[in-house]
Design an enzyme around this catalytic site. Structure first.
Site, mmCIF file in Angstrom:
data_model
loop_
_atom_site.group_PDB
_atom_site.id
_atom_site.type_symbol
_atom_site.label_atom_id
_atom_site.label_comp_id
_atom_site.label_asym_id
_atom_site.label_seq_id
_atom_site.Cartn_x
_atom_site.Cartn_y
_atom_site.Cartn_z
ATOM 1 N N LYS A 52 27.662 112.924 1.697
ATOM 2 C CA LYS A 52 27.702 111.621 0.888
ATOM 3 C C LYS A 52 27.654 112.013 -0.695
ATOM 4 C CE LYS A 52 26.584 108.323 4.345
ATOM 5 N NZ LYS A 52 25.724 107.477 5.160
ATOM 6 N N GLN A 96 19.712 105.642 4.325
ATOM 7 C CA GLN A 96 20.250 106.038 5.656
ATOM 8 C C GLN A 96 19.326 105.846 6.788
ATOM 9 O OE1 GLN A 96 22.876 107.852 5.568
ATOM 10 N NE2 GLN A 96 22.967 108.558 7.852
ATOM 11 N N ASP A 119 26.774 99.900 2.062
ATOM 12 C CA ASP A 119 27.113 100.074 3.695
ATOM 13 C C ASP A 119 27.517 98.823 4.261
ATOM 14 O OD1 ASP A 119 26.502 102.403 4.799
ATOM 15 O OD2 ASP A 119 24.398 102.327 4.532
HETATM 16 N N1 GUN Z 1 23.435 105.917 10.007
HETATM 17 C C1 GUN Z 1 24.492 106.510 10.779
HETATM 18 N N2 GUN Z 1 25.515 105.657 10.232
HETATM 19 C C2 GUN Z 1 25.164 105.147 9.148
HETATM 20 C C3 GUN Z 1 25.768 104.551 7.952
HETATM 21 O O1 GUN Z 1 26.838 104.549 7.884
HETATM 22 N N3 GUN Z 1 24.911 104.121 6.722
HETATM 23 C C4 GUN Z 1 23.707 104.274 6.950
HETATM 24 N N4 GUN Z 1 22.952 103.924 5.872
HETATM 25 N N5 GUN Z 1 23.077 104.888 7.754
HETATM 26 C C5 GUN Z 1 23.615 105.271 8.902
#
Ligand code: GUN
Length: 293
Positions: A52, A96, A119
């Protein structure tokens, strides 16, 4: 059979975002800024967060990574969220998941300002999405919508079977596919581990969205000819022939299903790459004030 190329699409979308960001900067506007919070040392989470941050650089965004060890307290994480909510330079941020067990993920998600929740996990954004109001769409479903749209796949009236009911993929995907929208207007069946006669249901599907997290779960005998296959799975399976000792496979038995499909996403090189791209799209929308004005 046509391959839906996530690598190519994500490259195209990133180029579009980069052009937009360059224009914004030339116009004297602030640089879009995404922050990511990573708690603990889960290798998959570290990998995702790094990709990211790397993607932010590629498109000219500012990014901030806030890392704490697995021993961080819930109060500390809530304080980080509070600080990011109040930081006017941060347009959007993500925490995350999964978080260490002693931290309540729901409590943390609820603490995020919905306006910065790129998100799309906060109930306000989930509710807005369900009502068809402007919202941040969760990254993976948003990526899938982009794939269908950019490959000009007509979904109206089709029977879409979603396999898996997670909060971040299966459930939002089922809502989006049934919405009155360009990609949508499908008749949706959502299936899960307790579903009976899954094979019979899948054989009636025009679109299958597999997000169950089981390697090669959808096999050729479960798929009728001409089905559109979207494979969300990212599963590691042991492979002694590979240097790292494993390879990544999807939830669909690609080799045997692909010849029957009209369109199919590969793993790797499919949906996974679109997920990060969607997060960038949401962050750009946040920076422009397109969702909440
Ligand atoms: N864990 C797995 N996929 C995601 C996501 O798209 N965003 C976040 N914050 N955590 C994750």
């Amino acid at each position: 059979m046509q391959l839906i190329d996530g690598k190519l699409l994500s490259k195209q979308i990133k180029e579009e975002i980069a052009r937009d960001v360059a224009d914004m900067k030339a116009d004297g506007q602030k640089t879009p800024h995404l922050a990511a919070v990573l708690i603990g040392a889960n290798p998959a989470s570290q990998f995702y967060v790094q990709s990211k941050v790397k993607s932010c650089k590629q498109v000219g965004f500012k990014s901030t990574l806030i890392e704490r060890g697995a021993e961080a307290t819930e109060a500390e994480v809530l304080q980080i969220v509070e600080d990011l909510n109040n930081d006017p330079d941060v347009d959007g941020f993500i925490v995350q998941l999964p978080l260490p067990k002693h931290i309540d993920e729901l409590k943390v998600t609820l603490a995020i300002d919905p306006k910065k929740d790129v998100d799309g996990f906060h109930p306000v954004n989930v509710g807005r999405m369900s009502l068809g109001l402007p919202s941040y769409l969760p990254a993976t479903p948003y990526g899938i919508i982009q794939m269908l749209e950019r490959y000009k796949i007509e979904t109206s009236g089709l029977h879409c079977v979603v396999v898996g009911r997670s909060n971040i993929v299966g459930t939002p995907m089922s809502i989006l596919m049934s919405r009155k929208a360009k990609i949508g207007n499908a008749t949706v069946t959502i299936t899960h581990s307790r579903t009976r006669n899954l094979k019979d249901i899948l054989l009636k599907a025009d679109i299958i969205i597999a997000a169950i997290g089981i390697p090669n779960f959808v096999t050729a005998d479960m798929v009728k000819k001409g089905t559109i296959i979207i494979d969300v799975g990212i599963n590691r399976v042991e492979d002694a022939t590979r240097k790292r000792g494993y390879r990544v496979v999807g939830d669909v038995d690609f080799e045997n299903v692909a010849p029957k499909a009209s369109f199919i996403t590969p793993v790797p090189g499919g949906v996974g790459l679109m997920t990060v791209t969607s997060l960038l799209m949401n962050t750009l929308q946040a920076a422009k004030g397109e969702v909440y004005g």
